[in-house]
Design a protein around this motif. Structure first.
Motif, short mmCIF file in Angstrom:
data_model
loop_
_atom_site.label_atom_id
_atom_site.label_comp_id
_atom_site.label_asym_id
_atom_site.label_seq_id
_atom_site.Cartn_x
_atom_site.Cartn_y
_atom_site.Cartn_z
N PRO A 127 37.41 13.76 49.06
CA PRO A 127 37.19 15.06 48.75
C PRO A 127 38.32 15.77 47.89
O PRO A 127 37.81 16.23 46.79
N THR A 128 39.32 15.67 48.10
CA THR A 128 40.52 16.02 47.37
C THR A 128 40.42 15.59 46.07
O THR A 128 40.72 16.11 45.09
N VAL B 31 30.28 19.92 46.91
CA VAL B 31 30.04 18.66 45.97
C VAL B 31 30.99 17.38 46.11
O VAL B 31 30.27 16.19 46.26
N SER B 32 31.97 17.55 46.35
CA SER B 32 32.97 16.57 46.69
C SER B 32 32.62 15.67 47.88
O SER B 32 33.06 14.57 48.16
N GLY B 33 31.93 16.45 48.78
CA GLY B 33 31.75 15.83 49.84
C GLY B 33 30.45 14.52 50.01
O GLY B 33 30.19 13.91 50.60
N LEU B 34 29.82 14.92 48.73
CA LEU B 34 28.77 13.83 48.58
C LEU B 34 29.11 12.37 48.38
O LEU B 34 28.35 11.32 48.94
N VAL B 35 30.32 12.12 47.85
CA VAL B 35 30.73 10.79 47.74
C VAL B 35 30.95 9.99 49.15
O VAL B 35 30.42 8.95 49.19
N PRO B 36 31.68 10.81 49.73
CA PRO B 36 31.95 10.13 51.28
C PRO B 36 30.47 10.10 52.02
O PRO B 36 30.47 9.01 52.66
N ILE B 37 29.82 10.97 51.77
CA ILE B 37 28.31 10.83 52.49
C ILE B 37 27.70 9.57 51.92
O ILE B 37 27.10 8.74 52.87
N ALA B 38 27.64 9.20 50.66
CA ALA B 38 27.15 7.98 50.21
C ALA B 38 27.80 6.86 50.65
O ALA B 38 27.01 5.77 51.01
N GLY C 32 36.54 12.20 33.78
CA GLY C 32 35.44 12.79 33.33
C GLY C 32 34.11 12.22 33.42
O GLY C 32 33.23 12.66 32.88
N ALA C 33 34.24 10.95 33.99
CA ALA C 33 32.75 10.39 34.31
C ALA C 33 31.97 11.09 34.95
O ALA C 33 32.51 11.77 36.04
N PRO C 34 30.67 11.18 34.90
CA PRO C 34 29.83 11.81 35.66
C PRO C 34 30.05 11.30 37.41
O PRO C 34 30.42 10.13 37.61
N LEU C 35 29.75 12.44 38.29
CA LEU C 35 29.98 12.10 39.84
C LEU C 35 29.13 10.84 40.30
O LEU C 35 29.53 10.45 41.13
N TRP C 36 28.15 10.92 39.57
CA TRP C 36 27.18 9.77 40.33
C TRP C 36 27.79 8.36 40.19
O TRP C 36 27.55 7.52 40.90
N ALA C 37 28.81 8.23 39.20
CA ALA C 37 29.27 6.84 38.94
C ALA C 37 30.31 6.68 40.00
O ALA C 37 30.13 5.65 40.72
N PRO C 38 31.20 7.16 40.38
CA PRO C 38 32.02 7.12 41.81
C PRO C 38 30.98 7.10 42.91
O PRO C 38 31.44 6.40 44.02
#
Length: 497
Positions: free
Chosen positions: A284-285, A297-304, A350-356
């Motif tokens: 998230p950081t 929004v940053s919490g979405l990647v760990p959730i995925a 700068g990549a869209p967040l869906w990529a990571p």
């Protein structure tokens, strides 16, 4: 007295509830830590609410594993649940930080028995082939707890007050305890011998010193203490290995690691802690700074990531129980983990967040494919009377790996950011909200700093999964059996496959 299908389902329900309770406790409490420490007037000691719990749960794993083999896992499991409930209540009544830390240490000691004995009991009442499916069900408690724990902790803290973060364990725990008394059968203990007290003391000293040392890395004020702790850890662990080679009933039977399944499986298990658990809390950081997202929004990647882990954990357990073949899952899983983390290192700023999010979901899918399965595989390679001991060993390397790697990554991030930040910015006081208020040029500089610091970390973690690929290749290509002759519990022919 045979285990009927109904009783077996009650057993699995009880073990799942208790495992979920233990996994949820840490994630729920993490949200309330600042509130708890602030109201008790001890913000400077806040970290010990977590460190004390983690230390206690780590060092007691091998001791409880051996006790489960010596006196039977049922007794250790029920005792752990009872102590967990009582210590949870004591945490809620804490009127000072010392009281709370002591109660959390006791709670951590008992939590070690919850997950460990759940896995051991499942192993004792199922055949090797049945085991992966039910081990995956028990293992699902951890990713689910990660998904809902922080939100639940925040709601409880804001609505009822922080003591209920601990007290909520009591009614759920009592219900699970009552169910466990009825559902868990008597399981004959293994061979009786002298308990390895010297080994337990040496390992405890070594692990405590190691965890403290890596926790202090990066703190210049603790430089001497860190060095001393590392020296103590090294000496104690060497002494532990010497003891284990000489005693008749070792706490951790090193002879088992001559078996390729046990050795390779233990390495693969460590990958879970080192390769994934260690980085999750920093993601998230990273996204708030490098991708300039909000905290939500940053919490979405760990959730995925966790969702991918949950899906593949259940799927691999079910598939292995159907076929008996297991080697392909850790092999494919470690490859996916390496690919996902490699992609994280290659993603441009700068990549869209869906990529990571996709990359880390792939890491989660890969890790979940062997997270619970590898425990069942290693259990199948040792005699029944040492199931608890080997289960503890597999969990121990995972937990120590996660603890050490988490501390090292935190130290690398802190030191790297401090060195690379533009002049005028203080790493000690830099927050995402503060950065988001700067002009775009400074935001871009900070984003580049975090990108530069995290890229080598992602590369190193990808390399860790490559080690897991090699270990997976070395796993014997066998098939888990349906043999029920060696079960030490009640007859299990009626257990659904």
């Amino acid at each position: 007295m045979p285990l009927s299908p109904l009783r077996f389902r009650l057993l699995v329900t009880s073990l799942l509830a208790v495992s979920f309770l233990g996994a949820l406790d840490n994630t729920v409490v993490s949200t309330a830590i600042a509130t708890v420490a602030g109201q008790l007037g001890a913000l400077e000691h806040m970290s010990w609410i977590v460190v004390g719990y983690t230390l206690a749960s780590t060092v007691l794993l091998p001791v409880l594993g051996k006790l489960g083999d010596r006196i039977g896992p049922r007794a250790v499991f029920l005792s752990s649940v009872a102590v967990f409930i009582l210590s949870s209540v004591a945490c809620g009544f804490a009127n000072g930080i010392v009281w709370l830390i002591v109660a959390r240490v006791i709670q951590g000691m008992s939590s070690a028995g919850l997950q460990l004995m759940s896995q051991t009991i499942i192993a004792e009442v199922t055949t090797p082939r049945q085991r992966p499916k039910f081990m995956a069900i028990i293992g699902a408690a951890f990713p689910i707890a990660i998904l809902i724990g922080p939100v639940l902790g925040g709601i409880i803290t804001d609505t009822w007050g922080w003591p209920w973060v601990f007290w909520i364990n009591a009614p759920v725990g009592i219900l699970a305890f009552a169910l466990a008394i009825v559902a868990i059968p008597h399981i004959e203990p293994g061979r009786i011998g002298r308990f390895d007290v010297a080994g337990a003391i040496a390992l405890t000293i070594g692990l405590v010193a190691l965890v403290l040392a890596v926790s202090w890395v990066g703190d210049s004020a603790q430089a001497v203490a860190t060095t001393v702790a590392f020296v103590i850890a090294a000496v104690a662990i060497v002494v532990f290995f010497v003891i284990e080679l000489r005693v008749e009933e070792p706490l951790v039977p090193l002879s088992h690691f001559r078996d390729r399944t046990v050795a390779a499986g233990t390495v693969i298990s460590a990958i879970v802690g080192i390769g994934l658990f260690s980085i999750t809390s920093y993601l998230p950081t990273y996204f708030q700074m490098a991708y300039r997202t909000s905290a939500t929004v940053s919490g979405l990647v760990p959730i995925a990531t966790v969702f991918g882990m949950l899906v593949s954990n259940l799927a691999s357990g079910w598939l292995v129980s159907r076929t008996g073949h297991y080697r392909v899952y850790p092999l494919v899983g470690t490859v996916l983990g390496a690919v996902g983390l490699g992609a994280m290192a290659l993603l441009p700023a700068g990549a869209p967040l869906w990529a990571p999010a996709v990359a880390m979901a792939v890491v989660g899918l890969g890790t979940g494919a062997f997270m619970s399965l590898i425990v069942a595989v290693v259990q199948s390679a040792v005699p029944r009377e040492e199931t608890g001991t080997i289960t503890a060993s597999v969990n121990l390397v995972r937990q120590v790996g996660a603890t050490v790697a988490t501390a090292l990554i935190g130290g690398i991030i802190g030191a790297g950011v401090a060195v690379m930040l533009p002049t005028g910015l203080d790493a000690a006081t830099l927050t995402p909200a503060l950065v988001h208020g700067y002009d775009p040029a400074i935001q871009q500089q900070v984003a580049h700093v975090y990108q530069s610091v995290f890229v080598p970390i992602f590369v190193a973690l990808a390399a860790t999964y490559v080690v897991g690929v090699v270990a997976s290749i070395l796993l014997p290509n066998r098939r888990l059996s349906d043999d029920t002759d060696s079960l030490r519990a009640a007859p299990t022919a009626s257990i659904p496959a």
